[in-house]
Structure formats: structure tokens, C-alpha cells
Design an enzyme around this catalytic site. Structure first.
Site, PDB file in Angstrom:
ATOM      1  N   HIS A   6      20.957 -12.337  43.239  1.00 34.83           N
ATOM      2  CA  HIS A   6      20.045 -11.197  43.148  1.00 34.83           C
ATOM      3  C   HIS A   6      19.160 -11.106  44.382  1.00 34.83           C
ATOM      4  O   HIS A   6      18.011 -11.543  44.376  1.00 34.83           O
ATOM      5  CB  HIS A   6      19.202 -11.323  41.876  1.00 34.83           C
ATOM      6  CG  HIS A   6      18.379 -10.105  41.549  1.00 34.83           C
ATOM      7  ND1 HIS A   6      17.632  -9.999  40.401  1.00 34.83           N
ATOM      8  CD2 HIS A   6      18.191  -8.937  42.203  1.00 34.83           C
ATOM      9  CE1 HIS A   6      17.008  -8.834  40.385  1.00 34.83           C
ATOM     10  NE2 HIS A   6      17.325  -8.169  41.462  1.00 34.83           N
ATOM     11  N   HIS A   8      17.925  -8.202  47.434  1.00 30.43           N
ATOM     12  CA  HIS A   8      17.914  -6.785  47.823  1.00 30.43           C
ATOM     13  C   HIS A   8      17.524  -6.675  49.298  1.00 30.43           C
ATOM     14  O   HIS A   8      16.719  -7.469  49.802  1.00 30.43           O
ATOM     15  CB  HIS A   8      16.891  -5.998  47.000  1.00 30.43           C
ATOM     16  CG  HIS A   8      17.190  -5.915  45.540  1.00 30.43           C
ATOM     17  ND1 HIS A   8      18.324  -5.321  45.051  1.00 30.43           N
ATOM     18  CD2 HIS A   8      16.485  -6.330  44.450  1.00 30.43           C
ATOM     19  CE1 HIS A   8      18.303  -5.379  43.722  1.00 30.43           C
ATOM     20  NE2 HIS A   8      17.200  -5.989  43.329  1.00 30.43           N
ATOM     21  N   ALA A  70      16.280  -1.972  45.322  1.00 28.95           N
ATOM     22  CA  ALA A  70      16.381  -1.295  44.024  1.00 28.95           C
ATOM     23  C   ALA A  70      15.297  -0.234  43.842  1.00 28.95           C
ATOM     24  O   ALA A  70      15.555   0.848  43.310  1.00 28.95           O
ATOM     25  CB  ALA A  70      16.299  -2.323  42.904  1.00 28.95           C
ATOM     26  N   SER A  71      14.088  -0.545  44.297  1.00 28.53           N
ATOM     27  CA  SER A  71      12.975   0.353  43.994  1.00 28.53           C
ATOM     28  C   SER A  71      13.085   1.683  44.732  1.00 28.53           C
ATOM     29  O   SER A  71      12.414   2.642  44.365  1.00 28.53           O
ATOM     30  CB  SER A  71      11.642  -0.317  44.328  1.00 28.53           C
ATOM     31  OG  SER A  71      11.556  -0.567  45.719  1.00 28.53           O
ATOM     32  N   TYR A 191      10.831  -2.631  35.106  1.00 29.92           N
ATOM     33  CA  TYR A 191      11.956  -3.577  35.270  1.00 29.92           C
ATOM     34  C   TYR A 191      12.147  -4.420  34.006  1.00 29.92           C
ATOM     35  O   TYR A 191      13.261  -4.550  33.486  1.00 29.92           O
ATOM     36  CB  TYR A 191      11.700  -4.516  36.462  1.00 29.92           C
ATOM     37  CG  TYR A 191      11.964  -3.946  37.835  1.00 29.92           C
ATOM     38  CD1 TYR A 191      11.995  -2.577  38.080  1.00 29.92           C
ATOM     39  CD2 TYR A 191      12.172  -4.793  38.926  1.00 29.92           C
ATOM     40  CE1 TYR A 191      12.216  -2.076  39.358  1.00 29.92           C
ATOM     41  CE2 TYR A 191      12.406  -4.300  40.204  1.00 29.92           C
ATOM     42  CZ  TYR A 191      12.424  -2.936  40.423  1.00 29.92           C
ATOM     43  OH  TYR A 191      12.641  -2.461  41.691  1.00 29.92           O
ATOM     44  N   HIS A 220      15.989 -10.406  36.115  1.00 26.57           N
ATOM     45  CA  HIS A 220      14.628 -10.798  35.727  1.00 26.57           C
ATOM     46  C   HIS A 220      14.658 -11.625  34.450  1.00 26.57           C
ATOM     47  O   HIS A 220      13.905 -11.383  33.511  1.00 26.57           O
ATOM     48  CB  HIS A 220      13.729  -9.563  35.574  1.00 26.57           C
ATOM     49  CG  HIS A 220      13.995  -8.526  36.628  1.00 26.57           C
ATOM     50  ND1 HIS A 220      14.642  -7.348  36.375  1.00 26.57           N
ATOM     51  CD2 HIS A 220      13.783  -8.545  37.963  1.00 26.57           C
ATOM     52  CE1 HIS A 220      14.779  -6.664  37.506  1.00 26.57           C
ATOM     53  NE2 HIS A 220      14.277  -7.363  38.481  1.00 26.57           N
ATOM     54  N   GLU A 281      15.647 -12.591  43.430  1.00 22.39           N
ATOM     55  CA  GLU A 281      15.081 -11.256  43.639  1.00 22.39           C
ATOM     56  C   GLU A 281      14.336 -11.215  44.980  1.00 22.39           C
ATOM     57  O   GLU A 281      13.312 -10.561  45.125  1.00 22.39           O
ATOM     58  CB  GLU A 281      14.128 -10.945  42.490  1.00 22.39           C
ATOM     59  CG  GLU A 281      13.817  -9.504  42.222  1.00 22.39           C
ATOM     60  CD  GLU A 281      12.766  -9.374  41.108  1.00 22.39           C
ATOM     61  OE1 GLU A 281      12.339 -10.393  40.568  1.00 22.39           O
ATOM     62  OE2 GLU A 281      12.393  -8.236  40.790  1.00 22.39           O
ATOM     63  N   ARG A 287       5.658 -11.661  46.228  1.00 23.40           N
ATOM     64  CA  ARG A 287       5.867 -12.355  47.507  1.00 23.40           C
ATOM     65  C   ARG A 287       4.862 -13.452  47.794  1.00 23.40           C
ATOM     66  O   ARG A 287       4.945 -14.123  48.798  1.00 23.40           O
ATOM     67  CB  ARG A 287       5.848 -11.334  48.655  1.00 23.40           C
ATOM     68  CG  ARG A 287       6.847 -10.211  48.443  1.00 23.40           C
ATOM     69  CD  ARG A 287       6.933  -9.272  49.620  1.00 23.40           C
ATOM     70  NE  ARG A 287       7.798  -8.137  49.283  1.00 23.40           N
ATOM     71  CZ  ARG A 287       8.460  -7.411  50.157  1.00 23.40           C
ATOM     72  NH1 ARG A 287       8.364  -7.663  51.434  1.00 23.40           N
ATOM     73  NH2 ARG A 287       9.221  -6.410  49.765  1.00 23.40           N
TER      74      ARG A 287
END
Lengths: 337, 337
Positions: A6, A8, A70-71, A191, A220, A281, A287
């Protein structure tokens, strides 16, 4: 061997994101979109080397299953034609990342979904991407962006997509995009809700009776599901469904994007090992550094390393399960299956 | 002393439910609702003695904080006037239960919310119920029933209700009703999502700066939140909010409606003891027996009994915290505070 299922491309070059903004502005103005910009290999290399590749090396992963941010899939923005052009641009960029870093990034595509539209364009884009070497796709259960206007994933509406995924033997990650509903924060509510909702839709329906080889990854950590595993086992019983273990768990997988040790401990305690795929993710939703541990919240490898599971279980979570769930992965990154 | 903070009158007499159906049918036909039926004390006693009271005795609770059946609050059905009449009928029935079983049931009211309407009627009904001895209210963050058309709980829209709750010193349980959206199963998705969503709305906002004594209980173990506690701590940091501990945890509480031991273990591990209230959601969402334990899924007392916490912590979860969060509880059930 550690495979992160996962990741992105949250750090894509500014020219790419700027084009999206221009495309949507043109759409709003009823004008044609500008030409997609030239982006050099060096620009792509830089965005990856400074971010994902650096973190992968620091944290000790080998391969990342990598998809567009994704966002900003933004299926609720523009219309079907903007979604097609944007998805192609995003997926082309992912293909270039995979080519520039052979053996490191295995490409997964976003689909040009659009609320109220059929899935023909998504299937065509899936075909195009699989032909380019993609190993899976992200499926948005709510292309409306938080208004939840699509039928459940078990509805016949989705069947043509499931059929094609089975034909290509590629799994899907069930992943929403941004929230256009002020009630839902994207990464803090939408999410999580989507993960929980998708699992419950699957529990209510009989999708895997019709598609016994279809595989869906719920990211998630499965949203609220493992924490409420007793509730879901009980609801299956109340709804007259088979036990969750046989009804869903040959086909549904959860990643490890759960950002603290007790969450990973619960996940590995209640969910069968073969249903858990390592994921971070990254670079993603959270972060920062956890003041309680002094480590990055999303350095989920540490939690899996510390979980009270056997070495065989850890190996399955880190690599074996991903190789099984993504049959095209080995070839994509030059490993023997 | 064991106080269950989350019980619903899911077994109300048929005449009560039949009247609701007739009321909605009349609304649809543009006709006046029929008269609310006579319901005898014996009918009420029977529905309670056979169900909630029997289970309370069998499982060993003393007091239940008791509110109307959540899934039929149905704020999305009818209009404001039907919602007012139905809420009054439901709350009157709860008041009668509390009177018929003194010291056992502490009454909590539903509010006559209606999508797109103001909260004046809800405040009036809260006043009426508090005058009758009610100790709290259920607040629906999504009266649209799964379309999520209301502003976040931190929006000024809600402030008049929060003001009145503070004035009365009554807490609210954030609890949705049925889902009118086919994407969301009520107890398997909509309930969980609402809990997660409400917490994230509170995390994004600054509600408790304006209402430092307001107390909100998020049921069903807090939805996905404790399982993703690291994510929420990290999101608070990313959003520039204070730490969750000081930003929310003086005002937000989770119940123990989590139907398996690992879930309760996680809850009691990551969430401070003073923020956990014993609850069972009984007779509620999941009524069956867990084949893995041979016990009812919703017999959550067993899980709390088995959790690795001190006797002082257990006492706080079973009773002390509820007495603190619901200051009117002691008087309502004849206990010394």
C-alpha cells in the site's frame, strides 16, 4: 523479502498536479483541457528518491505495490471524460516509476470511475494497464466522494468489473478518494468508514459465491472491522450468512496500515495470518513522529516486527501473502514466484 | 455496583411500534395521525421483565441508562412534526419504564431532530424530559439517515443544543438511527461510521474550548477510533491541534460495546480508564451466542471482568465514570453520589 502492498505516489511532480487543476478549471469553464505537460525521467526520479525510495531503504522494505495518490483520484470531480484523461495520466506516471526503478515498484492503477456512470471505461483502463504490466487496481466504492450514491459492491452494477479482474487475475484494493462531504474528514473518517462499509456490504451479500477467485484488499487495517470482529461474526450469524471465515476470508484481505502497536497486535490476534498484508500507506495519511515511541507513526514495519507472531507468520505478512494475492507481482518485479 | 450506560428499549410494546407505522402512513397520505394507544403498566412490565431485566439479573448489572430504540428514532422519516410526536411518545414510554422499575432504569431521551430543521424542538423536548427526571439525551449527528447532510458537530448549528445540555448538566450519547442509504448496513456500518466520524469532527474542531464542561459519549467502543488511536494522535499533530488527550479526552467517552475480548483489551489498553463507560447495547445489535466462547456476544461484562486492569480501574469503568459523566444519575436511581 518485504513487500509493502500500500504505497501511493503522493509526491508526484508539481507539473502533474498543476495539469489536473488546469483540467478541472477547463472543465468548469466548458473549454478543452490543456495538453498534458512533458515530465522528465529526472523529475520523476527525484520525487521518488527523496521520498518513497529513501523511506523504503531506511525502514527496510524491498518492494512497494504502488498506485496513484488516492486522495486526488477525485472521481466526484469533473465528469467521466475528465476522469478518463486523469486516470490515464496518473497510471502512465505510475508505469514510468515502475520502469525507472525496476524491481522496486509494482504498479497498480486507479480507475476512471464517475458517479452515475457505468464501468466500461474502468474496464478499458484496467485492460490497458494490465497490458502495461500492472498487477492490480484500486476500486472506489464511493465515487461520489462521501455521498455514497453507488450501489453496494455486491450489486450487479459492479459485476462486469469483477469479471474482468478475475479474468486478469488481479486483485483490487477498495479505496475511496477525497471527501466532498464536510461531515467526513478524508483520512480520519471517510477512509475508515469506507473500509468498514465495504466489509459489511460483502458480509451482507454473496459476492464470492459468484466470484470465488476474486480478491479484495481492504486497507487501513480493515477500518473498524478487526476491532469489532465479534460484532461481525455475530452479524453474519444474525443475517443467516455462513461464518465470516468461509463467507469472506478466502477473498478479503486487510493491510497493516494501523499506526500503533496495540492496533497491530489486535489485527494479528483476531485476523488469520493469511489475510494480512504488510502495508504502510507511505508517504501517506500521517507523516509525523509519535512522541510516545520517537518513531514515525506510519513505520508499520516496526509494529509487525514487534508483534507476538511466529517467524513464519511474519514472513507471510511481509511477503508470502502479497505474492499469493497478487499473482502478477513476481513477474512485475523480477522475482521467482 | 454495575451501571450499563447503553441500553435501548428495543422490546417496546407492539402497540407503540404499530402507532409509529400508522403515524408515518398518515403522514404519507397527508392525513392526521391516529390517537396514541393506551398501553398498560402490565404490558410495559412484561416487555422489560422478560428481556432487559432478565438479562440484567442474569449478567449481573444493577442500573441501566435507558433510552428509546435507536434504530427506530427515524429522524429521516416524516417531518419535524412527526418527529416531535414520535419522540414525545418514545420518551414518555421510557419515563414509565423508569417509574415502574425504580432504581433500575435511568432515563435518557431521544430528540425530535429532522434533516434541514433547527434544534428548537430538540431543546424543548430536552427541557421537558429533564423536568421528568431524564439524565441525558441521544444526539443524532446524521438525522438524514446515511446521507450525512448535517454540518459537523462542531458547527454553530449545534451550539444552542450544547448550551442547553451544559445548562442542564446532561451528557449526550452520539447515536445515529437507521440507515436510509443502501450502502450502509445500520448496525454493521452506519453505527460504526457515525462513531468514527463524530470523533474526527471533534478532533478537527474546537468545540470543547467553547463548551469545556460538555460531555459526549461515543458508543460502540468509539467505532474505529481506539483501534486507530495512533492515526488519530498523528492526525491531531498534522492538523496543528493540541494532543488528543487534552483536546478531547476531558469531554469524550467511549462505551464498552465491543463484542469480543481482544477488542475490549485494546480499548482498555489505549484509552484512559476515566474515558471508558461500561455498556452492552442490550438488547441490541447482536443477540446471538459466540460459538468461540459459548457466551452471548453482547455480554460485555465478561470481557471487562477478564481485562487485565486493576480493581480500581474496573470499578471506574463499571460505575464510577458513569456517576461522574451523568451527574443526575445518582438522584435518578436513588443512589448517593
Amino acid at each position: 523479502m518485504i513487500i509493502d502492498c500500500h504505497g501511493h505516489y503522493t509526491t508526484a511532480p508539481a507539473a502533474h498536479s498543476d495539469w489536473r487543476a488546469a483540467q478541472l478549471a477547463a472543465f468548469a469553464a466548458g473549454e478543452p483541457a490543456p495538453e498534458y505537460p512533458e515530465i522528465s525521467d529526472d523529475e520523476i526520479r527525484e520525487t521518488i528518491e527523496k521520498n518513497q525510495l529513501r523511506l523504503i531503504r531506511e525502514r527496510g522494505a524491498d518492494v512497494t505495490i504502488f498506485s496513484p495518490r488516492a486522495s486526488v483520484m477525485g472521481h466526484h470531480q469533473g465528469d467521466l471524460s475528465t476522469s478518463i484523461a486523469w486516470s490515464e495520466a496518473c497510471n502512465n506516471l505510475i508505469a514510468r516509476v515502475a520502469d525507472l526503478f525496476p524491481g522496486v515498484f509494482a504498479p497498480v492503477c486507479q480507475l476512471p470511475q464517475s458517479p452515475g456512470e457505468g464501468l466500461e471505461a474502468s474496464i478499458a483502463e484496467l485492460d490497458r494497464c494490465v497490458a502495461m504490466g500492472f498487477i492490480g487496481c484500486n476500486v472506489n466504492p464511493d465515487p461520489s466522494g462521501g455521498h455514497w450514491t453507488s450501489p453496494p459492491l455486491t450489486d450487479r452494477y459492479w459485476y462486469p468489473l469483477w469479471e474482468r479482474m478475475v479474468e486478469h487475475d488481479v486483485p483490487g484494493m477498495v479505496h475511496v478518494s477525497a471527501s466532498a462531504n464536510p461531515a467526513f474528514h478524508a483520512t480520519g473518517a471517510h477512509y475508515m468508514n469506507a473500509d468498514t462499509t465495504a466489509f459489511m456490504q460483502l458480509l451482507q451479500g454473496d459476492l464470492f459465491r459468484d466470484f470465488p477467485t476474486l480478491r479484495l484488499v481492504i486497507p487501513h487495517g480493515g477500518g473498524a472491522v478487526p476491532y469489532h470482529w465479534g460484532r461481525y461474526r455475530g452479524l453474519a450469524d444474525m443475517l443467516g450468512q455462513p461464518p465470516v471465515s468461509s463467507h469472506l476470508m478466502n477473498n478479503v484481505f486487510f493491510d497493516t496500515c494501523v499506526y500503533h502497536q496495540p492496533g497491530i497486535d489486535l489485527l494479528t490476534t483476531v485476523i488469520p495470518t493469511e489475510n494480512i498484508l504488510f502495508g504502510s500507506e507511505m508517504v501517506g495519511a500521517v507523516r509525523g513522529i509519535d512522541p510516545e515511541t520517537g518513531q514515525y507513526f506510519d513505520d508499520t514495519k516496526r509494529y509487525v516486527d514487534a508483534a507476538a507472531i511466529s517467524d513464519e507468520q511474519r514472513e507471510a505478512i511481509f511477503a508470502g501473502n502479497a505474492m499469493r494475492v497478487y499473482p502478477r507481482l513476481a513477474a512485475a518485479v523480477g522475482l521467482s514466484a
